[in-house]
Design a protein around this motif. Structure first.
Motif, short mmCIF file in Angstrom:
data_model
loop_
_atom_site.label_atom_id
_atom_site.label_comp_id
_atom_site.label_asym_id
_atom_site.label_seq_id
_atom_site.Cartn_x
_atom_site.Cartn_y
_atom_site.Cartn_z
N GLU A 54 34.92 -40.23 46.12
CA GLU A 54 36.11 -40.94 46.60
C GLU A 54 35.96 -41.13 48.10
O GLU A 54 35.83 -40.17 48.84
CB GLU A 54 37.36 -40.15 46.26
CG GLU A 54 38.66 -40.83 46.68
CD GLU A 54 39.89 -40.06 46.23
OE1 GLU A 54 40.05 -39.89 45.02
OE2 GLU A 54 40.66 -39.61 47.11
N ILE A 55 35.98 -42.39 48.55
CA ILE A 55 35.76 -42.71 49.95
C ILE A 55 37.04 -43.31 50.53
O ILE A 55 37.62 -44.24 49.97
CB ILE A 55 34.60 -43.72 50.11
CG1 ILE A 55 33.31 -43.16 49.51
CG2 ILE A 55 34.40 -44.09 51.57
CD1 ILE A 55 33.05 -43.62 48.10
N GLU A 56 37.47 -42.76 51.64
CA GLU A 56 38.68 -43.25 52.30
C GLU A 56 38.32 -43.98 53.58
O GLU A 56 37.67 -43.43 54.47
CB GLU A 56 39.61 -42.09 52.62
CG GLU A 56 40.90 -42.48 53.33
CD GLU A 56 41.73 -41.28 53.71
OE1 GLU A 56 42.48 -40.78 52.86
OE2 GLU A 56 41.59 -40.81 54.88
N MET A 57 38.74 -45.24 53.68
CA MET A 57 38.59 -46.04 54.88
C MET A 57 39.97 -46.27 55.48
O MET A 57 40.81 -46.93 54.87
CB MET A 57 37.94 -47.39 54.56
CG MET A 57 36.45 -47.34 54.36
SD MET A 57 35.60 -47.32 55.95
CE MET A 57 33.90 -47.49 55.39
N THR A 189 33.21 -40.38 63.44
CA THR A 189 34.53 -40.58 62.86
C THR A 189 35.00 -39.22 62.31
O THR A 189 34.23 -38.25 62.34
CB THR A 189 34.50 -41.62 61.72
OG1 THR A 189 34.00 -40.99 60.52
CG2 THR A 189 33.62 -42.81 62.07
N PRO A 190 36.21 -39.12 61.80
CA PRO A 190 36.65 -37.86 61.21
C PRO A 190 35.78 -37.38 60.05
O PRO A 190 35.84 -36.21 59.68
CB PRO A 190 38.07 -38.18 60.73
CG PRO A 190 38.55 -39.24 61.66
CD PRO A 190 37.34 -40.08 61.92
N ALA A 191 34.95 -38.28 59.49
CA ALA A 191 34.11 -37.90 58.35
C ALA A 191 32.72 -37.44 58.77
O ALA A 191 31.97 -36.91 57.95
CB ALA A 191 33.98 -39.07 57.38
N THR A 230 28.25 -48.34 55.69
CA THR A 230 29.06 -48.75 56.83
C THR A 230 30.09 -47.67 57.15
O THR A 230 30.80 -47.19 56.26
CB THR A 230 29.79 -50.08 56.53
OG1 THR A 230 28.81 -51.10 56.30
CG2 THR A 230 30.68 -50.48 57.69
N VAL A 231 30.18 -47.29 58.41
CA VAL A 231 31.09 -46.22 58.80
C VAL A 231 32.25 -46.70 59.67
O VAL A 231 33.26 -46.00 59.79
CB VAL A 231 30.34 -45.07 59.52
CG1 VAL A 231 29.27 -44.50 58.62
CG2 VAL A 231 29.72 -45.54 60.83
N GLU A 246 37.57 -47.38 59.78
CA GLU A 246 36.55 -46.35 59.91
C GLU A 246 36.65 -45.39 58.74
O GLU A 246 37.73 -45.18 58.19
CB GLU A 246 36.64 -45.60 61.24
CG GLU A 246 37.83 -44.70 61.40
CD GLU A 246 37.78 -43.92 62.71
OE1 GLU A 246 36.97 -44.24 63.59
OE2 GLU A 246 38.60 -42.97 62.85
N ILE A 247 35.51 -44.85 58.37
CA ILE A 247 35.49 -43.92 57.25
C ILE A 247 36.05 -42.58 57.72
O ILE A 247 35.66 -42.04 58.74
CB ILE A 247 34.06 -43.78 56.71
CG1 ILE A 247 34.06 -42.98 55.39
CG2 ILE A 247 33.12 -43.17 57.72
CD1 ILE A 247 32.74 -43.06 54.66
N THR A 248 37.08 -42.10 56.99
CA THR A 248 37.76 -40.88 57.42
C THR A 248 37.59 -39.74 56.41
O THR A 248 37.93 -38.60 56.73
CB THR A 248 39.26 -41.15 57.63
OG1 THR A 248 39.77 -41.90 56.52
CG2 THR A 248 39.47 -41.95 58.91
N SER A 249 37.06 -40.03 55.23
CA SER A 249 36.87 -38.97 54.26
C SER A 249 35.89 -39.40 53.18
O SER A 249 35.95 -40.56 52.72
CB SER A 249 38.22 -38.58 53.62
OG SER A 249 38.04 -37.64 52.58
N VAL A 250 35.01 -38.50 52.77
CA VAL A 250 34.12 -38.70 51.62
C VAL A 250 34.22 -37.45 50.76
O VAL A 250 33.87 -36.36 51.20
CB VAL A 250 32.67 -38.95 52.03
CG1 VAL A 250 31.80 -39.12 50.79
CG2 VAL A 250 32.55 -40.18 52.92
N LYS A 251 34.72 -37.61 49.56
CA LYS A 251 34.86 -36.48 48.63
C LYS A 251 33.96 -36.71 47.42
O LYS A 251 33.98 -37.78 46.82
CB LYS A 251 36.31 -36.34 48.16
CG LYS A 251 37.32 -36.13 49.29
CD LYS A 251 38.73 -36.09 48.77
CE LYS A 251 39.74 -35.94 49.90
NZ LYS A 251 41.14 -35.98 49.38
#
Length: 252
Positions: A54-57, A189-191, A230-231, A246-251
């Motif tokens: 799960e990717i959060e942008m 980024t936060p990720a 892409t970040v 920007e990418i803020t989380s990768v779960k």
């Protein structure tokens, strides 16, 4: 014997040691056998090829304030010939965490690079967030070659879709032109932190309602991390920031 994509590969070469040409040929063959597995392994690092990830942008407005987010969920990952392909869903949430739109897309990694569904790169603009897009659309992809170099020109892309806004039929066309690798930068980024290629391009965005087109032109920059994706991206109009992601989380 070499292992390529999980399968044994045999190469038999007969040559006279004193023949320089045959030595060169052997070197090229052995080099190719070593390079192909490395290219295949690079696919596993892309966040869009992690099954169930799960990717959060997070989306930012012109004042750099968070105004929403897009969440991508990888629903399947599969092999097809020499490519690895994933399917994903994407859901756009506004600043109040309300889900407004959903869609589906694809990502593909192959020996020469990756191709990304253009649905992932359409700018999310506040003035268009009420548009409910339908599934009918053309398949269009942006290419990110494995041998990317600073100064390199990249392929353009065009995407069209239809939908409704306030009960009226709406058509949207989105073109990415003049793509060029302008440099390298480290992005945090936060990720996480990545070494990225900086890609600049122009966007032609048009919404059609009641037979009338509303064209908007932007310039944009995105930061692409080889082997990851892409970040970050920003969009500008007349030199002024209009938004970014920007990418803020990768779960996983």
């Amino acid at each position: 014997m070499y292992i390529y994509d999980g399968n044994p590969l045999f190469i038999i070469v007969l040559f006279t040691p004193e023949t320089a040409f045959m030595k060169r040929l052997l070197f090229l063959l052995l080099t190719a056998c070593c390079v192909f597995p490395l290219q295949a392994q690079k696919c596993s690092g892309y966040y869009y090829l992690r099954n169930n990830a799960e990717i959060e942008m997070t989306i930012y407005d012109a004042r750099d304030n968070a105004s929403g987010k897009t969440v991508y969920k990888i629903t399947s990952v599969r092999s097809a010939g020499d490519s690895t392909i994933s399917d994903f869903t994407n859901t756009y949430y506004d600043e109040n965490e309300q889900a407004l739109t959903t869609g589906q897309g694809h990502f593909s990694c192959y020996g020469a690079g990756v191709i990304v569904d253009m649905k992932m790169s359409i700018p999310t603009l506040k003035q268009f967030k009420e548009v409910q897009m339908e599934a009918r659309s053309n398949k269009a992809y942006l290419d990110y070659p494995a041998d990317m170099q600073v100064g390199q020109e990249l392929k353009a892309g065009r995407y069209e879709m239809v939908g409704k806004m306030d009960g009226m039929d709406v058509g949207v066309s989105y073109s990415v032109n003049n793509r060029r690798v302008s440099g390298k930068e480290k992005i945090t980024t936060p990720a996480g932190t990545w070494n990225c290629y900086r890609i600049v391009y122009d966007i032609d965005f048009e919404m059609r309602m009641m037979g009338t087109g509303i064209p908007i032109q932007f310039s944009a920059v995105e930061w692409f991390a080889p082997g990851f994706g892409t970040v970050k991206s920003v969009s500008m109009k007349d030199g002024k920031l209009v938004g970014g992601t920007e990418i803020t989380s990768v779960k996983n």
